[in-house]
Scaffold this motif. Structure first.
Motif, mmCIF file in Angstrom:
data_model
loop_
_atom_site.group_PDB
_atom_site.id
_atom_site.type_symbol
_atom_site.label_atom_id
_atom_site.label_comp_id
_atom_site.label_asym_id
_atom_site.label_seq_id
_atom_site.Cartn_x
_atom_site.Cartn_y
_atom_site.Cartn_z
ATOM 1 N N ALA A 175 12.453 15.597 -10.368
ATOM 2 C CA ALA A 175 13.771 16.124 -10.229
ATOM 3 C C ALA A 175 14.204 17.440 -11.003
ATOM 4 N N ASP A 176 14.741 18.102 -11.023
ATOM 5 C CA ASP A 176 15.266 18.614 -11.853
ATOM 6 C C ASP A 176 16.398 18.947 -12.965
ATOM 7 N N HIS A 177 16.456 17.568 -12.734
ATOM 8 C CA HIS A 177 17.978 17.026 -13.661
ATOM 9 C C HIS A 177 17.957 17.536 -15.243
ATOM 10 N N SER A 178 18.986 18.313 -15.393
ATOM 11 C CA SER A 178 19.259 17.845 -17.319
ATOM 12 C C SER A 178 19.070 16.576 -18.032
ATOM 13 N N LEU A 179 19.393 16.903 -19.373
ATOM 14 C CA LEU A 179 18.755 15.321 -19.504
ATOM 15 C C LEU A 179 20.163 14.748 -19.598
ATOM 16 N N PRO A 194 14.212 14.333 -5.871
ATOM 17 C CA PRO A 194 14.566 16.050 -6.251
ATOM 18 C C PRO A 194 14.350 16.365 -4.274
ATOM 19 N N LYS A 195 14.444 17.442 -4.210
ATOM 20 C CA LYS A 195 15.647 18.011 -3.667
ATOM 21 C C LYS A 195 13.997 19.185 -3.653
ATOM 22 N N GLU A 196 12.967 19.038 -1.888
ATOM 23 C CA GLU A 196 11.749 19.628 -1.800
ATOM 24 C C GLU A 196 12.563 21.332 -1.553
ATOM 25 N N VAL A 197 11.570 21.985 -1.940
ATOM 26 C CA VAL A 197 11.540 22.971 -1.822
ATOM 27 C C VAL A 197 11.103 23.993 -0.574
ATOM 28 N N PRO A 198 11.145 24.454 0.126
ATOM 29 C CA PRO A 198 11.023 25.149 1.721
ATOM 30 C C PRO A 198 10.117 25.889 1.381
ATOM 31 N N GLY A 199 8.938 25.853 1.893
ATOM 32 C CA GLY A 199 7.669 27.092 2.281
ATOM 33 C C GLY A 199 6.945 27.396 0.891
ATOM 34 N N HIS A 208 16.759 0.881 -6.167
ATOM 35 C CA HIS A 208 16.800 1.806 -5.375
ATOM 36 C C HIS A 208 17.818 2.383 -5.947
ATOM 37 N N GLU A 209 19.566 2.636 -5.390
ATOM 38 C CA GLU A 209 19.903 2.775 -5.796
ATOM 39 C C GLU A 209 20.448 3.810 -6.828
ATOM 40 N N VAL A 210 19.637 3.322 -8.131
ATOM 41 C CA VAL A 210 19.267 4.939 -9.153
ATOM 42 C C VAL A 210 17.819 5.767 -8.622
ATOM 43 N N LEU A 211 17.278 4.607 -7.811
ATOM 44 C CA LEU A 211 16.314 6.539 -7.969
ATOM 45 C C LEU A 211 16.317 7.107 -6.468
ATOM 46 N N GLU A 212 17.118 6.756 -5.331
ATOM 47 C CA GLU A 212 17.648 7.538 -4.600
ATOM 48 C C GLU A 212 18.842 8.655 -5.094
ATOM 49 N N ARG A 213 19.419 8.375 -6.092
ATOM 50 C CA ARG A 213 20.427 9.410 -7.373
ATOM 51 C C ARG A 213 19.653 10.740 -7.874
ATOM 52 N N SER A 216 9.948 4.780 -12.100
ATOM 53 C CA SER A 216 11.230 5.234 -12.206
ATOM 54 C C SER A 216 10.914 5.439 -13.735
ATOM 55 N N ASP A 217 10.586 5.046 -14.981
ATOM 56 C CA ASP A 217 10.217 5.023 -16.720
ATOM 57 C C ASP A 217 9.182 6.829 -16.697
ATOM 58 N N ARG A 218 8.948 6.530 -15.265
ATOM 59 C CA ARG A 218 8.003 8.003 -15.799
ATOM 60 C C ARG A 218 8.525 9.600 -15.523
ATOM 61 N N GLY A 219 10.074 8.730 -14.581
ATOM 62 C CA GLY A 219 10.828 10.057 -13.846
ATOM 63 C C GLY A 219 10.160 9.819 -11.836
ATOM 64 N N ASP A 220 9.812 10.041 -11.943
ATOM 65 C CA ASP A 220 8.683 9.875 -11.146
ATOM 66 C C ASP A 220 9.524 9.316 -9.732
ATOM 67 N N ALA A 221 10.782 9.417 -9.210
ATOM 68 C CA ALA A 221 11.496 8.686 -8.270
ATOM 69 C C ALA A 221 11.182 8.881 -6.702
#
Length: 681
Positions: free
Chosen positions: A489-493, A461-466, A453-458, A429-434
């Motif tokens: 994840a590609d969430h903003s700062l 990241p969404k998978e990119v098909p293909g 768990h709730e924090v990581l679910e939030r 989690s600290d590394r940002g690897d949900a």
């Protein structure tokens, strides 16, 4: 298996690790000390009082001198009737101060005045030839009355090893009377006496004095013996001193005339004594003491009784290593004992042991050294727990790489041990690897209920098909997808600012911050009862003040900052420079923003507030930390606290000081009727 005990009121000890281990790894049998009895801890409270605490306790002493033993509630009601304020306020004032030394607790929770209770009471001792030669007697037969001992008495009470003069007389052939508490008389004080004579110790006007007994002693003190027998029938053993005090309180003429010495009274009744404990002849006092100590230790730590020997042995090992006493460790802590360490394979026991050792402020290096020693000396089933404990100790000293290695090894060795999985998930989690964090929690039964768990679910990241693992990443960085955004994840700062705050909050759950958290919760509850404090522990303001005013966030950045993504680490460092302040609301947009003016600097900022459910009236005062998340972007991840006009002025003055006690901040921010928010059950 508890024995009701009575004794002098005294400072109430802080709950914590039960220090019942010795350098050889055995449970310590603490010697009975008749003048050192303590009850359960008072909760710490702060209050204003019209009456200095010492004067109030003097009044309590006068009250029970006049009216006899009373419960503390009865005392408070009595003082209320006599103009000392409400009974509730009296209780608060009494609880925050030291009781008068002449007050004692009886076993039924009444308070008594020692001098009044002992007035005219007598205990006896039968002299021996050796005692006459040495002008000294052991205290056994007169011990209960020594609760009243003072410097004004015409004899000396010598503690073991406390007097060089006494130690010089300690002849091994003398029966060892100077190896325990001893009454020492001036020379010639016992002249004219013969072996077998009785000495009487009597309390008069608050002083103790000895006198010879010339008449035949007839009193057998049947009430005292009967009370002992009744208690023994219920509880296997009785407290000699506690029973003595209870009998004095209930029987005005008990021990008012010379009787046989206590030892002879017990012998006539077929009873034996060990320290303060009395039981039938042949009773296994050592076995009883061990069992009782095990039960107390187990109850205090919340572990099974059969786990106590292994837990105490490991704690003893840590203490030995901390003081550099590492001679013959195998002989002292392994030979014939190594199997006891297997209890550490239970996750709850392992976690409890570590938390208690940290709570006792034992050096992490000693804890880690002891854990690694177990790898070569404990059963294999304890190896996973040993690596986990070593990892926790390494992490507490900032050696994160070594800690993570221990956690990985712990998880490999013991698949049933969930502790390292939680810690590895925290690293992810600290590394940002949900994704990795969620994968680790999925291996734990009930892991989906863990707050992480709730924090990581939030932030999953969404998978990119293909898009394959080795394809160029979609973000345009030119790197392969697996090395760039796969699983990230590609969430903003700004979006991740809440995650950063939660990472720090998880760090603040470390046992080293528990004491400060409880102190803040006490203040937040308005210094209420245990239930109120327990509820206040989870208050968001307690967490925010702990993080930023008590220093937990700075500790997080120092110890775990290297794990954070680079932009989060930079953001975290910028937050350290932000001060708490008081803001006035200028405008609000529900689910969007708050426009705030800092009353200390007059600066106006627009704060992102997607959590805002409705409009906030202009002019409302809020206390908060407004954090930057980019250029002209602001958030309040710790929330805000409404304040009154009076609180504003007090806060502005307090926050302007060079050093601010976090508890003072909590005191000011807690509304005067905080008890309404934390009602009694």
């Amino acid at each position: 298996m508890t024995v009701a005990k009575a004794g002098r009121l005294g400072p109430r000890p802080i709950e914590g690790h039960l220090r019942c281990v010795t350098r050889d790894g055995d449970l310590r049998k603490e010697p009975h000390s008749p003048r050192k009895h303590y009850r359960e801890p008072y909760d710490h409270v702060v209050t204003d009082s019209e009456h200095p605490e010492s004067a109030l306790w003097d009044t309590v002493l006068d009250t029970v001198r006049s009216h006899g033993p009373m419960t503390i509630d009865e005392v408070a009601d009595h003082l209320e009737e006599h103009g000392f304020g409400s009974a509730e306020q009296v209780m608060i004032d009494l609880e925050q101060s030291e009781p008068h030394p002449l007050l004692m607790w009886l076993s039924d929770d009444r308070v008594a005045a020692t001098d009044a209770l002992f007035e005219g009471r007598t205990l006896t001792h039968r002299l021996t030839a050796d005692e006459l030669d040495r002008h000294a007697i052991p205290v056994d037969d007169i011990e209960p009355l020594l609760l009243l001992v003072s410097d004004d008495d015409e004899f000396d009470l010598v503690q073991p090893g406390a007097s060089e003069a006494a130690a010089a007389q300690n002849d091994p052939d003398s029966g060892g009377i100077f190896r325990k508490e001893t009454i020492v008389f001036p020379e010639e004080a016992l002249s004219g006496h013969e072996p077998g004579d009785l000495l009487a110790l009597t309390a008069r006007d608050g002083l103790l004095s000895f006198a010879p007994i010339d008449d035949e002693v007839r009193s057998s003190e049947s009430e005292f013996v009967h009370a002992l027998e009744q208690t023994i029938a219920r509880e296997q053993v009785a407290s000699l001193e506690g029973t003595f005090l209870d009998v004095l309180a209930e029987t005005p003429d008990a021990f008012s005339a010379p009787s046989l010495p206590l030892g002879e009274l017990l012998a006539e009744a077929g009873l034996a004594r060990s320290g303060d404990l009395v039981a039938p002849n042949g009773f296994d006092f050592d076995g009883y003491s061990d069992r009782a100590m095990f039960e107390i230790y187990a109850e205090q730590l919340g572990i099974p009784v059969d786990a106590v020997p292994g837990v105490a042995l490991f704690a003893s090992l840590v203490e030995a290593l901390e003081r550099g006493d590492d001679a013959e460790l195998d002989e002292r802590f392994a030979v014939g004992k190594s199997g006891l360490y297997s209890v550490l394979s239970d996750p709850e026991i392992a976690e409890t042991v570590y938390d208690e050792l940290v709570g006792e402020k034992l050096a992490p290096e000693a804890i880690e050294q002891a854990a690694l020693w177990l790898l070569d000396h404990a059963p294999r089933r304890a190896a996973g727990a040993a690596h986990w404990i070593a990892g926790r100790a390494a992490e507490s000293t900032g050696r994160l790489t070594e800690a993570e290695r221990h956690y990985e090894r712990s998880a490999d060795l013991d698949s049933a041990l969930d502790l390292p999985l939680f810690d590895l998930a925290r690293f992810a989690s600290d590394r940002g690897d949900a994704i990795r964090g969620l994968s680790l929690l999925a291996r734990v039964p009930g892991g989906n209920e863990h707050p992480l768990h709730e924090v990581l679910e939030r932030y999953r990241p969404k998978e990119v098909p293909g898009l394959g693992r080795n394809d160029r990443c979609w973000c345009g960085s030119g790197r392969k997808y697996k090395a760039c955004h796969l699983g990230r994840a590609d969430h903003s700062l700004e979006e991740r600012s809440d995650w950063l705050y939660m990472k720090a909050a998880m760090h603040a759950l470390e046992p080293g911050w528990a004491e400060q958290r409880v102190a803040l919760a006490e203040a937040r509850s308005g210094y209420g009862d245990d239930d109120a404090v327990a509820e206040a522990v989870a208050d968001p303001l307690v967490e925010d003040v702990l993080l930023f005013d008590a220093g937990a966030f700075a500790d997080f950045v120092e110890r775990r900052g290297e794990l954070l993504p680079e932009d989060e680490a930079e953001l975290a460092r910028s937050w350290l420079a932000v001060e708490r302040s008081v803001f006035e609301v200028e405008a609000s947009a529900p689910e969007e923003s708050l426009t705030l003016r800092d009353v200390r600097s007059d600066r106006v900022v627009e704060v992102s507030a997607p959590w805002l459910a409705g409009e906030v009236p202009a002019g409302t005062l809020l206390c908060a930390r407004v954090m930057p998340v980019g250029e002209d972007r602001w958030v309040m991840p710790g929330g805000c606290e409404p304040v009154t006009e009076d609180q504003r002025d007090t806060l502005v003055a307090l926050l302007a000081e060079d050093t601010v006690d976090p508890v003072d901040i909590m005191d000011v921010l807690t509304h005067p009727d905080a008890a309404d928010f934390y009602p009694e059950p």
